[in-house]
Design a protein around this motif. Sequence first.
Motif: not given
Length: 180
Positions: A11-12, A14, A16, A63, A83
């Motif tokens: 899982r990258l 993440d 917010e 990306d 983010v």
Amino acid sequence: MTPQGLIAVCRLPDAELPELAGSRPGLIAVCAAVRDPGNAGTVIRCADAAGAGGVVFAGDCVDPFNGKAVRASAGSIFHLPVVVDVPLGAVVATLRSVGMQIVAADGSGELTLDQAEDEGVLARPTAWMFGNEAWGLPAADLALCDLGVRVPIYGRAESLNLATAAAVCLYASARAHRAE
């Protein structure tokens, strides 16, 4: 000669924007329309080294989890909040709401980096906005900023590479924050 095959599902990280802003960092790097993965990764690495609270990739950016960007970050991408995919206007509004000034790194900015430092501008919580490698920040993005600051060029070079300019600007802010 014939190694075993290996597969992994990961899982990258993440981060917010509301959580990043809520941590009330003194320094953030905002990349707007940055397209080169090497520069993107190097900005992350420089932001980490300068003690920034995170990096935001706003709008149409590369990306930062691209292989070349990850390599250029030298691991910083895994321990600094990054983010992605947030509209630039939302980034600016959110960061302003927590008291950050938005400073554009702009070759025709109204102050030089030295002047901004001497006048105490960089001692405030700052989000540095960096634009595209080829054309910088368009007028609409500059209009979102509180101030434009230029890195003085004393020699005959036309400009600085994006990641180099980011390093100089982020470290100037880090120095100002530590002088308080």
